[in-house]
Structure formats: C-alpha cells, structure tokens
Design an enzyme around this catalytic site. Structure first.
Site, PDB file in Angstrom:
ATOM      1  N   SER A 142       0.901  -1.155   0.102  1.00 28.12           N
ATOM      2  CA  SER A 142       0.038  -0.075   0.101  1.00 28.12           C
ATOM      3  C   SER A 142       0.846   1.275  -0.089  1.00 28.12           C
ATOM      4  CB  SER A 142      -0.934   0.192   1.239  1.00 28.12           C
ATOM      5  OG  SER A 142      -0.044   0.089   2.348  1.00 28.12           O
TER       6      SER A 142
ATOM      7  N   ASP B 231      -0.752  -1.705  -3.894  1.00 26.11           N
ATOM      8  CA  ASP B 231      -2.094  -2.021  -3.626  1.00 26.11           C
ATOM      9  C   ASP B 231      -2.848  -0.520  -3.456  1.00 26.11           C
ATOM     10  OD1 ASP B 231      -4.312  -3.470  -2.738  1.00 26.11           O
ATOM     11  OD2 ASP B 231      -3.683  -3.594  -0.491  1.00 26.11           O
ATOM     12  N   HIS B 232      -3.991  -0.319  -4.077  1.00 27.88           N
ATOM     13  CA  HIS B 232      -4.761   0.747  -3.969  1.00 27.88           C
ATOM     14  C   HIS B 232      -3.931   2.055  -4.313  1.00 27.88           C
ATOM     15  CE1 HIS B 232      -8.477  -1.222  -2.289  1.00 27.88           C
ATOM     16  NE2 HIS B 232      -7.610  -1.842  -1.626  1.00 27.88           N
TER      17      HIS B 232
ATOM     18  N   HIS C 102     -12.300  -4.092   3.908  1.00 26.05           N
ATOM     19  CA  HIS C 102     -11.124  -4.157   4.317  1.00 26.05           C
ATOM     20  C   HIS C 102     -11.059  -4.070   5.892  1.00 26.05           C
ATOM     21  CE1 HIS C 102     -10.378  -2.160   0.395  1.00 26.05           C
ATOM     22  NE2 HIS C 102      -9.492  -3.174   0.291  1.00 26.05           N
TER      23      HIS C 102
ATOM     24  N   HIS D  27     -10.955  -8.413  -2.510  1.00 23.51           N
ATOM     25  CA  HIS D  27     -10.335  -7.632  -1.408  1.00 23.51           C
ATOM     26  C   HIS D  27     -11.092  -7.895  -0.010  1.00 23.51           C
ATOM     27  CE1 HIS D  27      -7.617  -4.362  -3.485  1.00 23.51           C
ATOM     28  NE2 HIS D  27      -8.229  -5.225  -4.490  1.00 23.51           N
TER      29      HIS D  27
HETATM   30  P1  13P Z   1      -7.769  -7.348   4.857  1.00 22.61           P
HETATM   31  O1  13P Z   1      -6.779  -6.493   5.379  1.00 22.61           O
HETATM   32  O2  13P Z   1      -9.204  -7.349   5.202  1.00 22.61           O
HETATM   33  O3  13P Z   1      -7.151  -8.655   4.619  1.00 22.61           O
HETATM   34  O4  13P Z   1      -7.890  -6.761   2.920  1.00 22.61           O
HETATM   35  C1  13P Z   1      -6.788  -6.846   2.548  1.00 22.61           C
HETATM   36  C2  13P Z   1      -6.911  -6.212   1.204  1.00 22.61           C
HETATM   37  O5  13P Z   1      -7.830  -6.008   0.458  1.00 22.61           O
HETATM   38  C3  13P Z   1      -5.785  -5.251   0.543  1.00 22.61           C
HETATM   39  O6  13P Z   1      -6.243  -4.725  -0.487  1.00 22.61           O
END
Ligand code: 13P
Length: 289
Positions: free
Chosen positions: A56, A91-92, A186, A214
């Site tokens: 991230s 990620d994102h 999440h 996700h």
């Molecule tokens: P969690 O933290 O719920 O496992 O989700 C992780 C996620 O979707 C990362 O993009």
C-alpha cells in the site's frame, strides 16, 4: 553470447490466467517490512506456488518509498534463491503519479484505485495508467463500485459494483484484473460478510479478465471456496497476518521480559505468519483442477 538472466519479478497476468483456468486463487499478501516479505517468500517457495506481494502507499512510505521496497524484494528473491513467480504489486494506488512512481521504481504490477470518482473519471485515470504500465510490461488491476473499510487510502463507505460498470471498466481500459466491490470490506467485519455470489458468478461468465477479492480477512472458508468457484482468481490478505503475528509477539514479550533484541521480538511472530500463509494457500487451492 548473451547470458540469459532470469526475471526476478513478474507481472500477474500469467499467474491469474492459470488460476482462472485451474479454479484456484493466487494469494496477495500485503507486506509491511523486510521480515514480512522474507517470511512469505520463504514459505511460498517451500510450497512451490506463485505469490503476489502487495504494497500500500502507507506501507511503502513506512519502508522508505517504492524504490526501497522494489530493491529490497528483488534482493530477497535473489539472495534467498527464490524460484517461484513473484509479483510485486501496488495496492490501491491513488493516482496516475503514484502508479508511475512505483513502475519507475521497478514494480511489476499496480492497482489503480480511482473508485472514489464517477465511472467516467475512473475509466479516464485507469486508461492513463494502463497505457504507461503496458508499455513497460506491468500489469494493472482497477476497482469498480467501492470497497470500504480500514485500509489506508480507503474511505469507510462501500457500495457494490454493477455488471454494466464492470464491463465498461474492462472494455474501455484493457485492464488485466478487476476488483468489483461485491460486499467485502477491508479489515475486520462487523457481523457476517455479505458477498453477492449471484453477481460474482454472472461477472465470471461475462467479464474478460480475472476477478480480485479484496478484504480476504474474516471471510470464512466456505465463502472463500464459493467465491473461487464464482470466478475469484486473486484474494487480498492484510489484516489477518497482522493479527496472527501480533498475537504471538505479545505472548513472547509477556513470557520474556528480559529480551530486547528486535530480531528476536519481530521473529517471534514468524511461525504464525508462515503457518497462516500455508493454510491460506491450501484453502485457495482446495478445488484446484
Ligand atoms: P484485509 O486487510 O481485510 O485482509 O484486506 C486486504 C486487502 O484487501 C488489501 O487490498
């Protein structure tokens, strides 16, 4: 004669296509530091299965930036003699600039998350990322609808995607994977996760690219197996590894008040991470063809 150099890290296109064909899911594990990356790589190498390491923006900043992370992961892959396919994925990513920075630093895959914008704007930004990424052999994931929760860069309120929006995002941008919001969040769930399996199955039949789930933490085994059967080829896990790690570290510290060596403290959560990684892979490959 030109020496053939093995590519250290790869994009996620082939691993997801294989997963889609083989009815299993590739795990995406978020990493937070060197230890996390090392423990996951060692365990996945032992299992002989491909892995996606997700980073991230917040985790990247914590570790010193995308360049530090990319160089660190490549060095680990080389020094640990890792032979499995490893994908290093943002990620994102919140903007074109963030994705570009990661690609220039050596990431092999990015997620552009422009899901907070109206669909046309999401498509415009995603297209820009795809064009830059594909020229460099980098894969792209994008989100439609909105998956909320506690992750950094992710706002609290979720709303589900529609088939039409998901089709438009795929067809107009040429992304390699899509994360449609279908009820997951999440972080920890308040109550039972309520996934729309009917729409997931319909998307499996109609979308041209593999789907990503996700918010993998807190979804029970039965629902995970069902989601994979309904076309999910990549599942993102972050919170769960943090929970099992911190539980064991807390126990260790309570039992060993005399210990101050950070290697021992951080390392006391290693087995918990590796055990959970193994369980997750076994679950995601339960009905592998
Ligand atoms: P969690 O933290 O719920 O496992 O989700 C992780 C996620 O979707 C990362 O993009």
């Amino acid at each position: 004669m030109i020496k053939m150099v093995k590519k250290m890290i790869v994009n996620m296109i082939e691993m997801l296509e294989n997963a889609k064909k083989g009815s299993y899911a590739v795990p995406h594990f978020n990493i937070n530091n060197l230890e996390w990356a090392k423990y996951i790589l060692e365990e996945m190498e032992d299992l002989g299965r491909p892995v996606i390491l997700g980073v991230s923006e917040g985790a990247s900043k914590y570790m010193g930036g995308f360049k530090v992370v990319a160089d660190m992961v490549k060095a680990l892959v080389s020094s640990l003699n890792i032979t499995i396919p490893v994908c290093l994925h943002v990620d994102h990513g919140s903007s074109f600039e963030v994705c570009k920075e990661a690609i220039d630093a050596g990431f092999s895959s990015v997620m552009i998350d422009a899901s907070k914008y109206p669909l046309e704007e999401n498509i415009r930004i995603t297209k820009e990322v795809v064009s830059y990424a594909h020229e460099r052999g980098v894969s792209v994931e994008a989100e439609v609808g909105h998956i909320g929760g506690s992750e950094d860069n992710v706002s609290a309120s979720s709303f589900n995607a529609t088939l039409e929006e998901a089709l438009a995002l795929c067809n107009e941008t040429q992304i390699d994977a899509i994360a449609p919001a279908l009820g997951s969040v999440h972080g920890l769930y308040k109550g039972e996760p309520n996934l729309d399996f009917t729409l997931m199955q319909e998307m499996k039949e109609k979308l041209p690219v593999p789907m990503v789930l996700h918010g993998g933490t807190g979804i029970d085994d039965e629902k995970i197996t069902k989601a994979i059967a309904c076309g999910i080829s990549k599942i993102n896990i972050n919170t769960e590894l943090q929970i099992v790690w911190s539980k064991d570290v807390r126990k260790f510290l309570a039992l060993h008040e005399e210990v101050y060596d950070p290697r021992k403290i951080i390392g006391s959560g290693k087995d918990a991470i590796q055990k959970r990684v193994r369980e997750i892979v076994t679950l995601y490959e339960k009905n592998r063809k």
